[in-house]
Design an enzyme around this catalytic site. Structure first.
Site, PDB file in Angstrom:
ATOM      1  N   GLY A 282       4.213  19.552  -7.661  1.00  0.00           N
ATOM      2  CA  GLY A 282       3.830  19.815  -6.475  1.00  0.00           C
ATOM      3  C   GLY A 282       4.571  18.905  -5.483  1.00  0.00           C
ATOM      4  O   GLY A 282       3.656  18.236  -5.463  1.00  0.00           O
TER       5      GLY A 282
ATOM      6  N   GLY B  27       5.481  18.684  -2.211  1.00  0.00           N
ATOM      7  CA  GLY B  27       5.373  18.916  -1.230  1.00  0.00           C
ATOM      8  C   GLY B  27       4.368  17.221  -0.136  1.00  0.00           C
ATOM      9  O   GLY B  27       4.621  16.907  -1.052  1.00  0.00           O
ATOM     10  N   ALA B  28       4.111  17.471   1.092  1.00  0.00           N
ATOM     11  CA  ALA B  28       3.771  15.793   1.983  1.00  0.00           C
ATOM     12  C   ALA B  28       2.953  15.020   0.974  1.00  0.00           C
ATOM     13  O   ALA B  28       3.415  13.815   0.852  1.00  0.00           O
ATOM     14  CB  ALA B  28       3.016  16.230   3.543  1.00  0.00           C
TER      15      ALA B  28
ATOM     16  N   GLY C 285       1.755  14.975  -1.789  1.00  0.00           N
ATOM     17  CA  GLY C 285       3.241  15.237  -3.831  1.00  0.00           C
ATOM     18  C   GLY C 285       3.953  13.717  -3.687  1.00  0.00           C
ATOM     19  O   GLY C 285       3.795  12.200  -4.167  1.00  0.00           O
TER      20      GLY C 285
ATOM     21  N   ALA D  76      -0.516  13.182   4.977  1.00  0.00           N
ATOM     22  CA  ALA D  76       0.713  13.334   4.545  1.00  0.00           C
ATOM     23  C   ALA D  76       1.477  14.769   5.229  1.00  0.00           C
ATOM     24  O   ALA D  76       0.483  15.386   6.162  1.00  0.00           O
ATOM     25  CB  ALA D  76       1.374  12.758   3.492  1.00  0.00           C
TER      26      ALA D  76
ATOM     27  N   LYS E   7     -15.335  17.722   1.690  1.00  0.00           N
ATOM     28  CA  LYS E   7     -14.425  18.086   1.896  1.00  0.00           C
ATOM     29  C   LYS E   7     -13.994  19.419   2.150  1.00  0.00           C
ATOM     30  O   LYS E   7     -13.000  19.721   3.302  1.00  0.00           O
ATOM     31  CB  LYS E   7     -13.468  17.514   0.647  1.00  0.00           C
ATOM     32  CG  LYS E   7     -11.629  17.319   1.798  1.00  0.00           C
ATOM     33  CD  LYS E   7     -10.418  16.670   1.168  1.00  0.00           C
ATOM     34  CE  LYS E   7      -8.832  16.890   1.913  1.00  0.00           C
ATOM     35  NZ  LYS E   7      -8.192  16.215   0.566  1.00  0.00           N
TER      36      LYS E   7
ATOM     37  N   ASN F  33     -13.278  21.558   5.609  1.00  0.00           N
ATOM     38  CA  ASN F  33     -11.683  22.524   5.894  1.00  0.00           C
ATOM     39  C   ASN F  33     -12.094  23.779   6.405  1.00  0.00           C
ATOM     40  O   ASN F  33     -11.444  24.322   7.019  1.00  0.00           O
ATOM     41  CB  ASN F  33     -11.067  22.167   3.971  1.00  0.00           C
ATOM     42  CG  ASN F  33     -10.049  21.384   3.939  1.00  0.00           C
ATOM     43  OD1 ASN F  33      -9.616  20.636   5.038  1.00  0.00           O
ATOM     44  ND2 ASN F  33      -9.713  20.803   2.548  1.00  0.00           N
TER      45      ASN F  33
ATOM     46  N   SER G 217      -3.309  22.460   7.288  1.00  0.00           N
ATOM     47  CA  SER G 217      -2.539  22.720   7.152  1.00  0.00           C
ATOM     48  C   SER G 217      -2.031  24.639   7.621  1.00  0.00           C
ATOM     49  O   SER G 217      -1.318  24.995   6.915  1.00  0.00           O
ATOM     50  CB  SER G 217      -2.481  21.948   5.306  1.00  0.00           C
ATOM     51  OG  SER G 217      -4.140  22.688   5.384  1.00  0.00           O
TER      52      SER G 217
ATOM     53  N   GLU H 210      -4.400  28.948   2.332  1.00  0.00           N
ATOM     54  CA  GLU H 210      -5.630  28.926   0.609  1.00  0.00           C
ATOM     55  C   GLU H 210      -7.180  30.076   1.333  1.00  0.00           C
ATOM     56  O   GLU H 210      -8.028  28.740   0.596  1.00  0.00           O
ATOM     57  CB  GLU H 210      -5.413  27.396   0.664  1.00  0.00           C
ATOM     58  CG  GLU H 210      -3.504  26.810   0.165  1.00  0.00           C
ATOM     59  CD  GLU H 210      -4.366  25.528  -0.259  1.00  0.00           C
ATOM     60  OE1 GLU H 210      -4.047  24.966  -1.736  1.00  0.00           O
ATOM     61  OE2 GLU H 210      -5.008  24.753   1.105  1.00  0.00           O
TER      62      GLU H 210
END
Length: 307
Positions: free
Chosen positions: A7, A9-10, A12, A128, A184, A188, A255, A268
């Site tokens: 994965g 993406g940013a 990763g 990121a 965390k 979120n 995100s 998600e």
């Protein structure tokens, strides 16, 4: 040590870049066609705190052939099982699989594909972004906390901590990482879906009394379900952490906003607020805010015909 980023993406890309710059044998895996092509043709471009371009291998998961020593999972939560199915051929008897995904409950999915002695669970506050295919935006500092699910894997997990620290990723072995994962998740849960639904930044949401009260109610539900699940959480400390995070990310669109509002992609939410909405009733705890948030996000996905 052969390390795959499953994965890419940013976040990763951030981990892959950090490992590769330190000379580690790392391969990015992803299924985003234009992203793969951009990195294969032009290298991974880095902007933000530094500007750099690095040549790093990237491919589809099914194209990889070398058995992994370490796989770091960075997919979206709803893509996790599909990714694990695609990389089964890379997982050997000694392959360690480390999950740093947002949300809760991923270890239950990973156990179906990886022996518990090889599973490492953790949390990262590195951030990121992506400026576009093949270009990662890296700003600020972060950290990683990890734990082996099985006592027999502790020494190997500590070796991975050393690997990450050699690459500047500020990692720590944690004897009990789950409170950090839940902390965390509270951040979120309070800001991701709410900012997506209201089409606003974190600061705009927390800046109103109504928004702040909603965040407090959501956090209360997370903490109560966490406590009933055996997670050591202090509600006052967690709420202070959520507030502090909202100040640091005041100008940030989470995100889920990027997924739902900007890119019209699946979210998600089922692995964040949705977990609390499901577990609460099972534990005799009312979770009306998380249930409503989850329902509203899915209703918005339906309105936008997102599948």
């Amino acid at each position: 040590m052969v390390t795959y980023i499953a994965g890419s993406g940013a976040i990763g890309c951030r981990f892959g870049y950090s490992l590769a710059k330190n000379g580690k044998d790392v391969v990015l895996l992803d299924n985003w066609d234009v992203h793969i092509k951009a990195i294969q043709e032009n290298g991974l471009k880095i902007v933000g705190d530094v500007e750099d371009t690095i040549q790093i291998p990237i491919m589809y998961p099914t194209e990889a052939t070398r058995e992994a020593d370490l796989i770091i999972l960075f997919t979206k939560s709803m893509q996790l099982e599909n990714m694990l199915q695609e990389i089964t051929h890379l997982i050997g008897e000694g392959t360690k699989v480390m999950c740093l995904l947002n949300g809760l409950g991923h270890e239950d999915i990973i156990r179906k594909y990886v022996p518990e002695k090889n599973i490492i669970i953790g949390v990262t506050i590195w951030t990121a972004g992506l400026a576009g295919p093949g270009t990662a935006i890296l700003k600020g500092k972060g950290s990683v906390n990890i734990q082996s699910l099985d006592e027999s894997g502790v020494e190997k997990a500590k070796e991975i901590v050393q690997l990450l620290n050699e690459s500047g990723l500020n990692a720590t072995y944690d004897e009990n990482v789950f409170p950090s994962i839940w902390r965390k998740a509270c951040v979120n849960g309070a800001s991701n879906a709410t900012c997506a639904l209201l089409d606003c930044t974190v600061g705009e949401f927390f800046g109103s009394e109504n928004g702040f009260n909603i965040a407090r109610a959501i956090t209360h539900e997370f903490v109560q379900v966490g406590l009933a699940s055996g997670i050591a959480l202090d509600e006052a400390e967690i709420m202070a952490y959520v507030e502090e995070a909202s100040i640091k990310a005041a100008h940030h669109y989470p995100s889920m906003h990027q997924d739902l509002v900007k890119n019209h992609r699946p979210t998600e939410v089922d692995y964040i607020n949705g977990v609390i909405a499901r577990k609460g009733p099972q534990l005799g705890i009312k979770t009306p805010y998380c249930q409503m948030i989850t329902d509203l996000v899915h209703a918005k996905e339906a309105v936008l015909a997102i599948r």
